[in-house]
Design an enzyme around this catalytic site. Structure first.
Site: not given
Ligand code: SF4
Length: 401
Positions: A187, A319
């Site tokens: 990302e 995450n």
């Protein structure tokens, strides 16, 4: 390269798809049977708690598949339905979850392989369909696939696109993007490809180093060696830290992103005075809601009396590792596992540590009365969580249903 103009022209191309293909209803049943769980629904309905015998499971009130991941997986399934005979590629894992990626392989969606450290796109041919994952792809990859005449199905989460728009704004106004993220994470690679000048900071410690450089100057060579690979080509800390804007990898620890933002805000205010502050600092809120909710729920979970926490998610899921950081901060024994097979026995569990290494812990599951906290990252299907909860319950002879 004018990344904004390229994206605009891509958006108008017939070979570029950012929405599904109208097969939602057909794939919904398949997705439900492969990823959803009756047991997890039951626990949700019972105030996120399940007690069997002397074992209590406490689920975080927000966990598992986020909206962006559900959307990306559904789009990938729809793509297969829509192009039943086409060769379909995906530029990376659709999301960081081994079981989801395995299902895609079974559907004959092929993953672009790494060769000599780079993705090998040479096997992709004109007319092939290529899926971009939820965390996006670099603008250079998009251009390459477009030039090859591929059909691109872009499942990039809109939250990630929002960060790309933010760094585009920085670029337009000649601010350097300070990106809180991991410079090797896909990302962040994608985000930095849309930025002009950028510097990627992993944590508060690195931010403090940069702040100190801004305020007191320092050794340029040392700075560049420290951030080698994590800044734009030709980055000069003496001239490229005068105007800065904040951006982030959407899955970083929210509190840390906020702290880094505040640190730069205060520093630029101190160095350039409140009157000129806006000429030197920009910040937009780009923390994804789902990441925020899962981290907030984890803070609530660790407030309970827990004997241990199972943090479930892919080992390369950013995450998920941040959820485990919270457990560690509260000094609750925690085990980050990606599938039920990591639970070797009642006495042995193989798990990922925060430094990324795998280890085996003995006697991880106390046999007395027990409260087990459970959470999972945004790319973890409920089915995986169910299997793990069932395994824990099965080890306890008093916990049979
Ligand atoms: S965690 Fe946030 S940014 Fe990432 S896919 Fe989910 S909703 Fe999108």
């Amino acid at each position: 390269m004018d990344t904004k103009a390229f994206k605009r022209s891509l958006n108008h191309s017939d070979n570029y798809h950012r929405k599904g293909f109208g097969h939602q209803a057909e794939v919904a049943t398949q997705l439900e049977s492969e990823y959803q769980s009756g047991l997890i629904q039951q626990i949700r309905d019972n105030n996120y708690t399940l007690t069997r015998g002397n074992v209590t499971i406490r689920l975080a009130q927000s966990f598992g598949f986020c909206w962006g991941v559900e959307r990306a997986v559904a789009m990938a399934y729809e793509t297969r339905k829509h192009f039943p005979t086409k060769k379909i590629w995906i530029t990376n894992e659709i999301i960081h979850n081994p079981s989801v990626n395995q299902h895609l392989r079974e559907m004959e969606v092929a993953f672009i392989q790494i060769k000599d450290g780079n993705k090998d796109f040479s096997i992709v041919e004109f007319g092939d369909v290529v899926i971009l994952p939820a965390f996006g792809a670099s603008v250079q990859e998009m251009q390459l696939l477009n030039d090859k005449g591929c059909t691109i199905v872009d499942t990039t989460c809109p939250w990630v696109s929002k960060v790309w728009n933010t760094v585009e704004k920085h670029k337009k106004r000649e601010y350097t993007s300070i990106i809180h993220g991991k410079y090797k994470h896909e990302e962040t690679i994608a985000t930095s490809s849309f930025a002009g000048k950028y510097l990627i900071l992993l944590n508060l410690e690195e931010a403090e180093y940069v702040i100190n450089y801004i305020l007191n100057s320092g050794q340029k060579e040392e700075f560049l060696a420290k951030f080698s690979g994590a800044c734009s080509v030709g980055f000069d800390p003496d001239t490229d830290l005068i105007r800065v804007g904040i951006a982030n990898q959407t899955t970083m620890l929210k509190s840390e992103t906020e702290q880094i933002g505040k640190l730069f805000e205060r520093t630029m205010m101190q160095k350039y005075s409140p009157a000129n502050f806006n000429e030197h600092f920009q910040s937009f809120n780009t923390i994804c809601d789902a990441t925020q909710e899962r981290q907030d729920a984890m803070f609530e979970l660790v407030d309970n009396q827990l004997d241990l926490i199972l943090v479930i998610g892919g080992f390369n899921s950013s995450n998920t590792s941040h959820l485990q950081e919270i457990a560690e901060e509260y000094q609750i024994p925690s085990y980050h596992i990606d599938c039920v097979e990591r639970i070797k026995s009642k006495t042995q569990i193989e798990h990922r540590q925060l430094d990324g290494s795998l280890t085996v812990t003995e006697n991880w599951l106390p046999s007395n009365e027990l409260v087990v906290g459970v959470t999972s990252g945004a790319s973890t299907p409920d089915k995986v969580v169910e299997d793990i909860i069932e395994a824990v319950l099965a080890f306890n002879p008093h916990s049979a249903a």
